[in-house]
Design an enzyme around this catalytic site. Structure first.
Site, PDB file in Angstrom:
ATOM      1  N   VAL A   1       0.605  -1.183   0.312  1.00  0.00           N
ATOM      2  CA  VAL A   1      -0.136  -0.154  -0.267  1.00  0.00           C
ATOM      3  C   VAL A   1       0.799   1.332   0.002  1.00  0.00           C
ATOM      4  O   VAL A   1       1.675   0.738   0.652  1.00  0.00           O
ATOM      5  CB  VAL A   1      -1.681  -0.214   1.122  1.00  0.00           C
ATOM      6  CG1 VAL A   1      -1.866   1.102   1.130  1.00  0.00           C
ATOM      7  CG2 VAL A   1      -1.740  -1.121   1.375  1.00  0.00           C
TER       8      VAL A   1
ATOM      9  N   GLY B   1      -7.219   1.343   5.542  1.00  0.00           N
ATOM     10  CA  GLY B   1      -7.598   0.065   6.446  1.00  0.00           C
ATOM     11  C   GLY B   1      -8.246  -0.778   4.419  1.00  0.00           C
ATOM     12  O   GLY B   1      -7.853  -1.552   4.693  1.00  0.00           O
TER      13      GLY B   1
ATOM     14  N   GLY C   1      -4.824  -2.308   3.758  1.00  0.00           N
ATOM     15  CA  GLY C   1      -4.021  -3.101   3.319  1.00  0.00           C
ATOM     16  C   GLY C   1      -5.518  -4.517   3.982  1.00  0.00           C
ATOM     17  O   GLY C   1      -5.180  -5.532   4.466  1.00  0.00           O
TER      18      GLY C   1
ATOM     19  N   ASN D   1      10.691  -5.624   9.467  1.00  0.00           N
ATOM     20  CA  ASN D   1       9.237  -5.466   9.344  1.00  0.00           C
ATOM     21  C   ASN D   1       9.047  -4.839  10.799  1.00  0.00           C
ATOM     22  O   ASN D   1       7.537  -5.856  10.326  1.00  0.00           O
ATOM     23  CB  ASN D   1       9.052  -5.844   7.951  1.00  0.00           C
ATOM     24  CG  ASN D   1       8.296  -4.117   7.728  1.00  0.00           C
ATOM     25  OD1 ASN D   1       7.309  -3.424   8.265  1.00  0.00           O
ATOM     26  ND2 ASN D   1       7.262  -4.587   6.662  1.00  0.00           N
TER      27      ASN D   1
ATOM     28  N   ASN E   1       6.814  -2.933  11.925  1.00  0.00           N
ATOM     29  CA  ASN E   1       5.319  -2.765  12.179  1.00  0.00           C
ATOM     30  C   ASN E   1       4.394  -3.423  11.045  1.00  0.00           C
ATOM     31  O   ASN E   1       3.469  -3.323  11.725  1.00  0.00           O
ATOM     32  CB  ASN E   1       5.397  -1.009  10.427  1.00  0.00           C
ATOM     33  CG  ASN E   1       5.715  -0.065  11.993  1.00  0.00           C
ATOM     34  OD1 ASN E   1       5.641  -0.157  12.836  1.00  0.00           O
ATOM     35  ND2 ASN E   1       6.143   0.930  11.046  1.00  0.00           N
TER      36      ASN E   1
ATOM     37  N   TYR F   1      -0.250  -8.115  11.154  1.00  0.00           N
ATOM     38  CA  TYR F   1      -0.048  -9.322  10.349  1.00  0.00           C
ATOM     39  C   TYR F   1      -0.857  -9.483  12.017  1.00  0.00           C
ATOM     40  O   TYR F   1      -1.968 -10.333  11.736  1.00  0.00           O
ATOM     41  CB  TYR F   1       0.737  -9.875   9.968  1.00  0.00           C
ATOM     42  CG  TYR F   1       0.975  -9.537   8.939  1.00  0.00           C
ATOM     43  CD1 TYR F   1       0.232  -8.621   7.843  1.00  0.00           C
ATOM     44  CD2 TYR F   1       2.183  -9.902   8.517  1.00  0.00           C
ATOM     45  CE1 TYR F   1       0.572  -8.390   6.570  1.00  0.00           C
ATOM     46  CE2 TYR F   1       3.154  -8.947   6.754  1.00  0.00           C
ATOM     47  CZ  TYR F   1       2.012  -8.843   6.157  1.00  0.00           C
ATOM     48  OH  TYR F   1       2.722  -7.926   5.100  1.00  0.00           O
TER      49      TYR F   1
END
Length: 173
Positions: A95, A103, A105, A132, A134, A139
């Protein structure tokens, strides 16, 4: 002063052939973010047949905002021998920074989950770079488990050609 209408919310849809150049542009942005531009070989001409040719091997969703493609999720089917079921493997999700937090992702991941469920798949998997944080937190908030005991093995290029012979690699001086 005339009132401005609020911007339209982002939308998701299946990628179409005319989206390929935009998807390639987003792949380039992703490679820059992941510091992997040295591996980048994709062009619209090389990607198109794999998404829309006579024997497609991957699928792609795109997210649009303001009439522009600003996000994508490229995925394909894999197979679990343990489950004896196909699965959905997300190769890449990206994204654009200006649209993160909108929203998109979350919507792309949820749509992929719906596709996996609708197709009767047993798994939905992807990889994330260990630095990563973030993305890892995102997730995990979505309900994903980051598997600590698994490592990706990869053979490409000249090493793949040598690997295919079944012979050990030539020793280096």
């Amino acid at each position: 002063m005339p009132e401005r209408s609020p911007p339209e919310p982002p939308t998701l849809r299946a990628a179409e052939p005319h989206d390929v150049p935009a998807i390639v542009g987003l792949i380039r942005e992703l490679a820059e973010f992941e510091r992997l531009t040295h591996l980048l070989k994709v062009t619209p001409e090389t990607l198109h047949p794999h998404l829309f040719g006579p024997r497609p091997v991957a699928e792609c969703l795109v997210g649009e905002a303001g009439g522009r493609v600003v996000a994508f999720a490229l995925f394909f089917t894999n197979f679990s021998t343990f489950l004896a079921q196909p699965g959905l493997y997300l190769e890449d999700l990206y994204v654009q920074p200006a649209h993160r937090g909108s929203g998109l992702g979350r919507a792309l991941l949820a749509q992929l989950g719906r596709i996996a469920v609708a197709r009767g798949y047993g798994r939905f998997e992807w990889s994330v770079l260990d630095w990563n944080e973030n993305a890892i937190r995102f997730y995990q908030r979505m309900g994903a488990t980051v598997l600590p005991d698994w490592r990706i093995c990869r053979v490409t290029g000249d090493a793949l050609q040598a690997f295919a012979t079944g012979l050990p690699p030539a020793s280096t001086p």
